[in-house]
Design a protein around this motif. Structure first.
Motif, mmCIF file in Angstrom:
data_model
loop_
_atom_site.group_PDB
_atom_site.id
_atom_site.type_symbol
_atom_site.label_atom_id
_atom_site.label_comp_id
_atom_site.label_asym_id
_atom_site.label_seq_id
_atom_site.Cartn_x
_atom_site.Cartn_y
_atom_site.Cartn_z
ATOM 1 N N GLY A 23 21.227 26.102 -20.552
ATOM 2 C CA GLY A 23 22.195 25.961 -19.470
ATOM 3 C C GLY A 23 21.937 24.712 -18.666
ATOM 4 N N THR A 24 22.584 24.624 -17.530
ATOM 5 C CA THR A 24 22.366 23.508 -16.622
ATOM 6 C C THR A 24 21.068 23.738 -15.855
ATOM 7 N N ARG A 25 20.589 22.712 -15.168
ATOM 8 C CA ARG A 25 19.370 22.856 -14.351
ATOM 9 C C ARG A 25 19.542 23.989 -13.342
ATOM 10 N N GLN A 26 20.699 24.031 -12.704
ATOM 11 C CA GLN A 26 20.973 25.075 -11.714
ATOM 12 C C GLN A 26 20.983 26.459 -12.374
ATOM 13 N N GLY A 27 21.578 26.565 -13.546
ATOM 14 C CA GLY A 27 21.617 27.840 -14.257
ATOM 15 C C GLY A 27 20.229 28.312 -14.661
ATOM 16 N N LEU A 28 19.405 27.379 -15.170
ATOM 17 C CA LEU A 28 18.039 27.737 -15.568
ATOM 18 C C LEU A 28 17.227 28.206 -14.368
ATOM 19 N N ASP A 29 17.371 27.505 -13.241
ATOM 20 C CA ASP A 29 16.678 27.915 -12.020
ATOM 21 C C ASP A 29 17.142 29.298 -11.576
ATOM 22 N N SER A 39 11.030 43.253 -11.792
ATOM 23 C CA SER A 39 11.662 44.572 -11.887
ATOM 24 C C SER A 39 12.458 44.706 -13.188
ATOM 25 N N TYR A 40 12.578 43.633 -13.960
ATOM 26 C CA TYR A 40 13.293 43.705 -15.235
ATOM 27 C C TYR A 40 12.395 44.127 -16.390
ATOM 28 N N VAL A 41 11.093 44.251 -16.169
ATOM 29 C CA VAL A 41 10.203 44.755 -17.218
ATOM 30 C C VAL A 41 10.647 46.181 -17.548
ATOM 31 N N GLY A 42 10.935 46.421 -18.830
ATOM 32 C CA GLY A 42 11.396 47.726 -19.274
ATOM 33 C C GLY A 42 12.899 47.929 -19.143
ATOM 34 N N ARG A 43 13.589 46.945 -18.558
ATOM 35 C CA ARG A 43 15.035 47.056 -18.386
ATOM 36 C C ARG A 43 15.761 46.212 -19.425
ATOM 37 N N LYS A 44 17.068 46.447 -19.527
ATOM 38 C CA LYS A 44 17.890 45.771 -20.523
ATOM 39 C C LYS A 44 18.280 44.365 -20.079
ATOM 40 N N LEU A 45 18.414 43.480 -21.073
ATOM 41 C CA LEU A 45 18.879 42.120 -20.814
ATOM 42 C C LEU A 45 20.215 42.150 -20.080
ATOM 43 N N GLY A 46 21.110 43.039 -20.477
ATOM 44 C CA GLY A 46 22.424 43.137 -19.837
ATOM 45 C C GLY A 46 22.350 43.429 -18.356
ATOM 46 N N ASP A 47 21.272 44.091 -17.916
ATOM 47 C CA ASP A 47 21.105 44.404 -16.495
ATOM 48 C C ASP A 47 20.946 43.146 -15.648
ATOM 49 N N THR A 48 20.481 42.053 -16.251
ATOM 50 C CA THR A 48 20.285 40.817 -15.490
ATOM 51 C C THR A 48 21.602 40.163 -15.106
ATOM 52 N N LYS A 49 22.639 40.358 -15.939
ATOM 53 C CA LYS A 49 23.930 39.679 -15.757
ATOM 54 C C LYS A 49 23.720 38.173 -15.606
ATOM 55 N N ALA A 50 22.703 37.664 -16.312
ATOM 56 C CA ALA A 50 22.292 36.257 -16.174
ATOM 57 C C ALA A 50 23.429 35.288 -16.465
ATOM 58 N N ARG A 51 24.150 35.476 -17.541
ATOM 59 C CA ARG A 51 25.206 34.515 -17.883
ATOM 60 C C ARG A 51 26.323 34.550 -16.841
ATOM 61 N N ARG A 57 26.067 35.507 -13.678
ATOM 62 C CA ARG A 57 25.570 35.062 -12.379
ATOM 63 C C ARG A 57 25.207 33.574 -12.346
ATOM 64 N N THR A 58 24.798 32.998 -13.525
ATOM 65 C CA THR A 58 24.275 31.631 -13.516
ATOM 66 C C THR A 58 24.999 30.670 -14.456
ATOM 67 N N GLY A 59 25.711 31.200 -15.441
ATOM 68 C CA GLY A 59 26.332 30.350 -16.455
ATOM 69 C C GLY A 59 25.371 29.956 -17.559
ATOM 70 N N ALA A 60 24.093 30.339 -17.447
ATOM 71 C CA ALA A 60 23.086 30.033 -18.474
ATOM 72 C C ALA A 60 22.996 31.202 -19.451
ATOM 73 N N SER A 61 22.643 30.906 -20.690
ATOM 74 C CA SER A 61 22.566 31.930 -21.732
ATOM 75 C C SER A 61 21.142 32.130 -22.219
ATOM 76 N N ILE A 62 20.759 33.378 -22.365
ATOM 77 C CA ILE A 62 19.469 33.730 -22.981
ATOM 78 C C ILE A 62 19.724 33.781 -24.479
#
Length: 166
Positions: free
Chosen positions: A147-153, A99-111, A113-118
């Motif tokens: 990031g850590t293994r957990q963050g990447l997952d 569902s992130y296709v066409g959406r902004k990286l910021g929408d993921t809140k990845a860092r 939520r996970t501590g990992a960085s894109i």
């Protein structure tokens, strides 16, 4: 170690940029006034004589630059991984069904939520280093995450998610 690139004007032809490698080889790029580029490997005994001269189209020159840039960046990330215990680097593909296709990286809140960085996105032959939060994903993008293994997952799970609000 500093790398030295020499620039030489070639009257009536264009400009030549040369790099002397640690192994003693001289490699150059001649950019002609008409835009043509030649990749040149010089004779070790005579720096003005070429051993090989490879003409490159614009697309070929761009592809070579992308390959060198991507391999350098990934090599640097690999070195960083060796220096930082527990820190990993992984490449994660964005599936067509995400569902992130066409959406902004910021929408993921990845860092958050996970501590990992894109840290980069590989798209076809292009490397987008340090994409900002407004960067929009496309199906097939390959995301470089640190990031850590957990963050990447966690990032893998986020990008595969069909429901971004979960």
């Amino acid at each position: 170690m500093r790398v030295r690139v020499e620039q030489t004007a070639l009257p009536g032809i264009g400009v030549r940029h040369d790099l002397l490698t640690v192994s003693g080889l001289r490699v150059g790029v001649v950019t002609h006034r008409n835009g043509r580029r030649d990749l040149v490997l010089y004779d070790q005994d005579d720096p003005d004589a070429s051993v090989a001269d490879i003409p490159l189209t614009d697309d070929e020159a761009e592809a070579l630059a992308d390959i060198l840039g991507a391999s350098l960046m990934l090599g640097q990330l690999s070195g960083l991984r060796q220096q930082a215990a527990g820190l990993l680097t992984e490449q994660i593909s964005i599936p067509a069904g995400s569902s992130y296709v066409g959406r902004k990286l910021g929408d993921t809140k990845a860092r958050t939520r996970t501590g990992a960085s894109i840290v980069a996105v590989l798209r076809e032959r292009e490397v987008i280093a340090s994409p900002d939060p407004t960067f929009r994903f496309e199906a097939g993008d390959v995301v470089v995450v640190v990031g850590t293994r957990q963050g990447l997952d966690g990032v893998t799970a986020i990008l595969a998610d069909n429901d971004p609000d979960s």
